[in-house]
Design a protein around this motif. Structure first.
Motif, PDB file in Angstrom:
ATOM      1  N   ALA A 103    -118.752 -19.412  21.882  1.00  0.00           N
ATOM      2  CA  ALA A 103    -117.460 -19.890  22.394  1.00  0.00           C
ATOM      3  C   ALA A 103    -117.280 -21.401  22.232  1.00  0.00           C
ATOM      4  CB  ALA A 103    -117.320 -19.505  23.869  1.00  0.00           C
ATOM      5  N   LEU A 104    -118.312 -22.090  21.779  1.00  0.00           N
ATOM      6  CA  LEU A 104    -118.216 -23.538  21.612  1.00  0.00           C
ATOM      7  C   LEU A 104    -117.294 -23.869  20.441  1.00  0.00           C
ATOM      8  CD1 LEU A 104    -121.928 -24.599  22.146  1.00  0.00           C
ATOM      9  CD2 LEU A 104    -120.032 -24.808  23.750  1.00  0.00           C
ATOM     10  N   GLU A 105    -116.458 -24.877  20.648  1.00  0.00           N
ATOM     11  CA  GLU A 105    -115.529 -25.319  19.611  1.00  0.00           C
ATOM     12  C   GLU A 105    -116.041 -26.623  19.004  1.00  0.00           C
ATOM     13  OE1 GLU A 105    -111.535 -25.686  21.194  1.00  0.00           O
ATOM     14  OE2 GLU A 105    -112.044 -24.197  22.738  1.00  0.00           O
ATOM     15  N   PRO A 106    -116.106 -26.724  17.679  1.00  0.00           N
ATOM     16  CA  PRO A 106    -116.496 -28.001  17.070  1.00  0.00           C
ATOM     17  C   PRO A 106    -115.508 -29.094  17.478  1.00  0.00           C
ATOM     18  CG  PRO A 106    -116.510 -26.243  15.448  1.00  0.00           C
ATOM     19  CD  PRO A 106    -115.857 -25.690  16.686  1.00  0.00           C
ATOM     20  N   LEU A 107    -116.048 -30.236  17.894  1.00  0.00           N
ATOM     21  CA  LEU A 107    -115.206 -31.329  18.377  1.00  0.00           C
ATOM     22  C   LEU A 107    -115.361 -32.588  17.527  1.00  0.00           C
ATOM     23  CD1 LEU A 107    -113.240 -32.139  20.657  1.00  0.00           C
ATOM     24  CD2 LEU A 107    -115.223 -32.750  22.044  1.00  0.00           C
ATOM     25  N   ALA A 108    -116.599 -32.912  17.147  1.00  0.00           N
ATOM     26  CA  ALA A 108    -116.819 -34.151  16.384  1.00  0.00           C
ATOM     27  C   ALA A 108    -118.160 -34.087  15.653  1.00  0.00           C
ATOM     28  CB  ALA A 108    -116.802 -35.355  17.322  1.00  0.00           C
ATOM     29  N   TYR A 109    -118.232 -34.830  14.575  1.00  0.00           N
ATOM     30  CA  TYR A 109    -119.476 -34.999  13.814  1.00  0.00           C
ATOM     31  C   TYR A 109    -119.549 -36.456  13.415  1.00  0.00           C
ATOM     32  CZ  TYR A 109    -122.652 -35.151   9.848  1.00  0.00           C
ATOM     33  OH  TYR A 109    -123.676 -35.493   8.991  1.00  0.00           O
ATOM     34  N   ASN A 110    -120.740 -37.055  13.574  1.00  0.00           N
ATOM     35  CA  ASN A 110    -120.883 -38.415  13.064  1.00  0.00           C
ATOM     36  C   ASN A 110    -122.313 -38.696  12.646  1.00  0.00           C
ATOM     37  OD1 ASN A 110    -122.330 -39.145  15.366  1.00  0.00           O
ATOM     38  ND2 ASN A 110    -120.790 -40.517  16.154  1.00  0.00           N
ATOM     39  N   GLN A 111    -122.453 -39.751  11.863  1.00  0.00           N
ATOM     40  CA  GLN A 111    -123.736 -40.291  11.440  1.00  0.00           C
ATOM     41  C   GLN A 111    -123.793 -41.700  12.031  1.00  0.00           C
ATOM     42  OE1 GLN A 111    -123.552 -40.070   7.172  1.00  0.00           O
ATOM     43  NE2 GLN A 111    -123.603 -37.845   7.156  1.00  0.00           N
ATOM     44  N   PRO A 112    -124.409 -41.850  13.213  1.00  0.00           N
ATOM     45  CA  PRO A 112    -124.268 -43.095  13.971  1.00  0.00           C
ATOM     46  C   PRO A 112    -124.884 -44.347  13.364  1.00  0.00           C
ATOM     47  CG  PRO A 112    -125.829 -41.636  15.033  1.00  0.00           C
ATOM     48  CD  PRO A 112    -125.217 -40.859  13.913  1.00  0.00           C
ATOM     49  N   ILE A 113    -125.896 -44.203  12.499  1.00  0.00           N
ATOM     50  CA  ILE A 113    -126.547 -45.386  11.930  1.00  0.00           C
ATOM     51  C   ILE A 113    -126.801 -45.125  10.446  1.00  0.00           C
ATOM     52  CG2 ILE A 113    -128.385 -47.094  12.303  1.00  0.00           C
ATOM     53  CD1 ILE A 113    -129.103 -45.573  14.891  1.00  0.00           C
ATOM     54  N   GLY A 114    -125.744 -44.856   9.701  1.00  0.00           N
ATOM     55  CA  GLY A 114    -125.867 -44.407   8.321  1.00  0.00           C
ATOM     56  C   GLY A 114    -126.570 -45.348   7.373  1.00  0.00           C
ATOM     57  N   GLY A 115    -126.653 -46.620   7.673  1.00  0.00           N
ATOM     58  CA  GLY A 115    -127.280 -47.574   6.775  1.00  0.00           C
ATOM     59  C   GLY A 115    -128.791 -47.559   6.777  1.00  0.00           C
ATOM     60  N   MET A 116    -129.388 -46.990   7.820  1.00  0.00           N
ATOM     61  CA  MET A 116    -130.856 -46.994   7.875  1.00  0.00           C
ATOM     62  C   MET A 116    -131.440 -45.773   8.565  1.00  0.00           C
ATOM     63  SD  MET A 116    -131.663 -49.930  10.626  1.00  0.00           S
ATOM     64  CE  MET A 116    -130.970 -49.945  12.242  1.00  0.00           C
ATOM     65  N   CYS A 117    -130.611 -44.768   8.842  1.00  0.00           N
ATOM     66  CA  CYS A 117    -131.082 -43.604   9.576  1.00  0.00           C
ATOM     67  C   CYS A 117    -130.323 -42.370   9.121  1.00  0.00           C
ATOM     68  CB  CYS A 117    -130.859 -43.852  11.075  1.00  0.00           C
ATOM     69  SG  CYS A 117    -131.480 -42.565  12.151  1.00  0.00           S
ATOM     70  N   ASN A 118    -131.000 -41.238   9.063  1.00  0.00           N
ATOM     71  CA  ASN A 118    -130.349 -39.993   8.661  1.00  0.00           C
ATOM     72  C   ASN A 118    -129.772 -39.224   9.847  1.00  0.00           C
ATOM     73  OD1 ASN A 118    -132.624 -38.906   9.895  1.00  0.00           O
ATOM     74  ND2 ASN A 118    -132.954 -37.379   8.297  1.00  0.00           N
ATOM     75  N   ALA A 119    -129.687 -39.829  11.016  1.00  0.00           N
ATOM     76  CA  ALA A 119    -129.233 -39.143  12.229  1.00  0.00           C
ATOM     77  C   ALA A 119    -127.868 -38.500  12.037  1.00  0.00           C
ATOM     78  CB  ALA A 119    -129.174 -40.129  13.402  1.00  0.00           C
ATOM     79  N   GLU A 120    -127.747 -37.266  12.549  1.00  0.00           N
ATOM     80  CA  GLU A 120    -126.490 -36.530  12.543  1.00  0.00           C
ATOM     81  C   GLU A 120    -126.234 -36.005  13.947  1.00  0.00           C
ATOM     82  OE1 GLU A 120    -125.828 -34.386   8.415  1.00  0.00           O
ATOM     83  OE2 GLU A 120    -127.726 -33.765   9.344  1.00  0.00           O
ATOM     84  N   HIS A 121    -125.060 -36.286  14.475  1.00  0.00           N
ATOM     85  CA  HIS A 121    -124.673 -35.826  15.804  1.00  0.00           C
ATOM     86  C   HIS A 121    -123.483 -34.893  15.679  1.00  0.00           C
ATOM     87  CE1 HIS A 121    -126.447 -39.691  17.816  1.00  0.00           C
ATOM     88  NE2 HIS A 121    -127.361 -38.933  17.250  1.00  0.00           N
ATOM     89  N   THR A 122    -123.594 -33.711  16.240  1.00  0.00           N
ATOM     90  CA  THR A 122    -122.502 -32.752  16.270  1.00  0.00           C
ATOM     91  C   THR A 122    -122.139 -32.513  17.730  1.00  0.00           C
ATOM     92  OG1 THR A 122    -123.296 -31.703  14.252  1.00  0.00           O
ATOM     93  CG2 THR A 122    -121.760 -30.438  15.614  1.00  0.00           C
ATOM     94  N   VAL A 123    -120.862 -32.676  18.049  1.00  0.00           N
ATOM     95  CA  VAL A 123    -120.394 -32.500  19.423  1.00  0.00           C
ATOM     96  C   VAL A 123    -119.465 -31.292  19.479  1.00  0.00           C
ATOM     97  CG1 VAL A 123    -119.303 -33.599  21.421  1.00  0.00           C
ATOM     98  CG2 VAL A 123    -120.456 -35.015  19.708  1.00  0.00           C
TER      99      VAL A 123
END
Length: 177
Positions: A103-123
């Protein structure tokens, strides 16, 4: 502008939560050099929104920045989990509220530190969660409270909400109202 050339990488440090690599690379038209790369597991987070127009926030301390702030439930996606399954698990563990992963609805996706980190956040967005238990991860928050969505922008402006994944998800919800 073209892509940077990567010649190789070597791991300097590794743990179950983070890896630090030095990457041998060359930007177009520049000299070749080693650049640091922080590798993190994907993060899934959830904005819980009820039928009274409120969002559920957790008051917590972050030692790395010595900051107290309101956050949304979030955490690392474990092996074998989908993003929505991880988000639903984190909600239950951190707040005691239950939401169905389907039932979760996709709300946001971002790459918070794209210049030096592969982090991916999905909200994700969860509507009308149900309280089923006390939080299991009691170290995650000192308090858990519902706030009017109308108060969120001022809370961000006042630096009461500073975590990137929370700011991203909450601002996206405000933008979609």
């Amino acid at each position: 502008m073209s892509e940077w050339t990567i010649y190789g990488a070597r791991t300097v440090y590794s743990s179950p939560w983070v890896e630090l690599d030095l990457v041998d690379l060359q930007p177009p038209g520049q000299a070749r050099y080693e650049h640091h790369l922080i590798k993190l597991a994907p993060v899934a987070a959830t904005v819980l929104h009820n039928d009274r127009g409120e969002v559920l926030l957790m008051w917590r301390h972050r030692f790395a920045t010595d900051t107290w702030n309101w956050e949304i439930p979030s955490g690392i996606v474990e092996d074998g989990e989908t993003l929505s399954e991880a988000a639903a698990r984190e909600v239950l563990e951190e707040t005691g509220y239950q939401v169905a992963a389907t039932a979760l609805e996709p709300l946001a996706y971002n790459q918070p530190i794209g210049g030096m980190c592969n982090a991916e956040h999905t909200v994700f967005l969860a509507r009308d969660p149900v309280r089923v238990a006390d939080p299991v991860d009691t170290h995650e928050a000192d308090r858990i409270e519902w706030f009017p969505l109308t108060a969120v922008q001022q809370m961000i402006d006042d630096r009461q909400i500073v975590a990137g994944v929370a700011v991203t998800g909450l601002l996206q919800l405000l933008a979609r109202r």
